[in-house]
Design a protein around this motif. Structure first.
Motif, PDB file in Angstrom:
ATOM      1  N   ASP A   9      -2.834  -3.357  -2.793  1.00 47.36           N
ATOM      2  CA  ASP A   9      -3.483  -2.186  -3.383  1.00 47.36           C
ATOM      3  C   ASP A   9      -3.381  -2.300  -4.903  1.00 47.36           C
ATOM      4  O   ASP A   9      -2.489  -2.954  -5.426  1.00 47.36           O
TER       5      ASP A   9
ATOM      6  N   GLU B  94       0.866  -1.195   0.000  1.00 47.38           N
ATOM      7  CA  GLU B  94       0.000   0.000   0.000  1.00 47.38           C
ATOM      8  C   GLU B  94       0.894   1.234   0.000  1.00 47.38           C
ATOM      9  O   GLU B  94       1.765   1.369   0.845  1.00 47.38           O
ATOM     10  N   ASP B  95       0.679   2.126  -0.960  1.00 51.15           N
ATOM     11  CA  ASP B  95       1.534   3.315  -1.048  1.00 51.15           C
ATOM     12  C   ASP B  95       0.977   4.509  -0.271  1.00 51.15           C
ATOM     13  O   ASP B  95       1.641   5.534  -0.155  1.00 51.15           O
TER      14      ASP B  95
ATOM     15  N   LYS C  50     -12.010   0.773  -1.158  1.00 50.16           N
ATOM     16  CA  LYS C  50     -11.701   1.801  -0.155  1.00 50.16           C
ATOM     17  C   LYS C  50     -12.857   2.789  -0.058  1.00 50.16           C
ATOM     18  O   LYS C  50     -13.543   3.001  -1.051  1.00 50.16           O
TER      19      LYS C  50
ATOM     20  N   GLY D  86      -3.637   0.631  -7.140  1.00 54.99           N
ATOM     21  CA  GLY D  86      -2.921   1.779  -7.695  1.00 54.99           C
ATOM     22  C   GLY D  86      -1.612   2.005  -6.963  1.00 54.99           C
ATOM     23  O   GLY D  86      -1.585   2.580  -5.884  1.00 54.99           O
TER      24      GLY D  86
HETATM   25 CA    CA Z   1      -2.632   3.488  -3.993  1.00 58.43          CA
END
Ligand code: CA
Length: 224
Positions: free
Chosen positions: A51, A7-8, A101, A53
């Motif tokens: 995630d 997860e970024d 999300k 993206g």
């Molecule tokens: Ca992301």
């Protein structure tokens, strides 16, 4: 249960790590697919939360790589995109489950538990070396048909060593297997656990030995 979270969004990652940690789950965080690949090579995880993206690509495109590195690893995709087509895309891509999300921690926990109860579609093999058999699914060591009872950290070290038997496992990799990616620990703590594990294997007549490769790590092999 040990989870790799890719997860970024740093604040979301840390919030999930904290929340899941309070339920006894160890969460390792990485922020890119490249680091996720390295983490899967270094450590054994029970679940991947991925995630979509990410800075270096779409999580869906990483599923095949993850399956190659860890065939039985269940995968939950996270995404901001909740359209039906996106969900179908993720599930068709091989994910076991899919969450949109914002992530509700209770729902994520429920999904993790549901996946943990599901029998694995890919049976993890047992590995055998001399009199020692390691059952990766049950995370259990067996010597001559009898379970070898070990404290959790020694079991995690043994798991990592059996997984790569005959090859040297780097110290950093063992650290991660035992303490997670984030924790700072004293390096002699690992050696102390290895010493105790070595003695337990000897006492049980497992017929294996743990060799220290100076400056590199440890290696499990059949005792001479
Ligand atoms: Ca992301």
């Amino acid at each position: 249960m040990r989870i790799l979270l890719v997860e970024d969004d740093l604040s979301l990652a840390q919030a999930l790590q904290g929340a899941l940690g309070r339920h006894g789950l160890v969460v390792d965080i990485v922020h890119t697919l490249a680091n996720a690949g390295s983490a899967l090579k270094l450590s054994v995880h029970d679940l991947l939360v991925l995630d979509r993206g990410l800075p270096d690509g779409d999580g869906v495109g990483f599923i095949a790589t993850a399956r190659h590195l860890s065939p039985a690893l269940p995968i939950i995709l996270l995404t901001a995109r909740g359209e039906v087509a996106e969900r179908v895309d993720g599930l068709n891509g091989g994910a076991d489950d899919y969450m949109v999300k914002p992530v509700a921690v209770d729902e994520l926990l429920a999904r993790i538990r549901a996946i943990a109860r599901r029998p694995s579609t890919v049976a993890l093999p047992c590995a055998t070396l001399a009199a020692l058999t390691f059952d990766f699914s049950a995370r259990e060591a067996i010597v001559d048909g009898q379970p070898l009872l070990l404290p959790r950290r020694q079991m995690l070290i043994l798991e990592a060593l059996v997984y790569r038997q005959g090859r040297t496992v780097q110290r950093e990799s063992l650290h991660e297997a035992v303490y997670g990616l984030e924790d700072e620990i004293q390096s002699n703590a690992l050696d102390a656990h290895v010493s105790k594990l070595r003695r337990a294997l000897k006492d049980a007549d497992a017929g294996v030995e743990i060799m220290m490769i100076r400056g590199v790590g440890y290696l499990l092999k059949e005792a001479q």
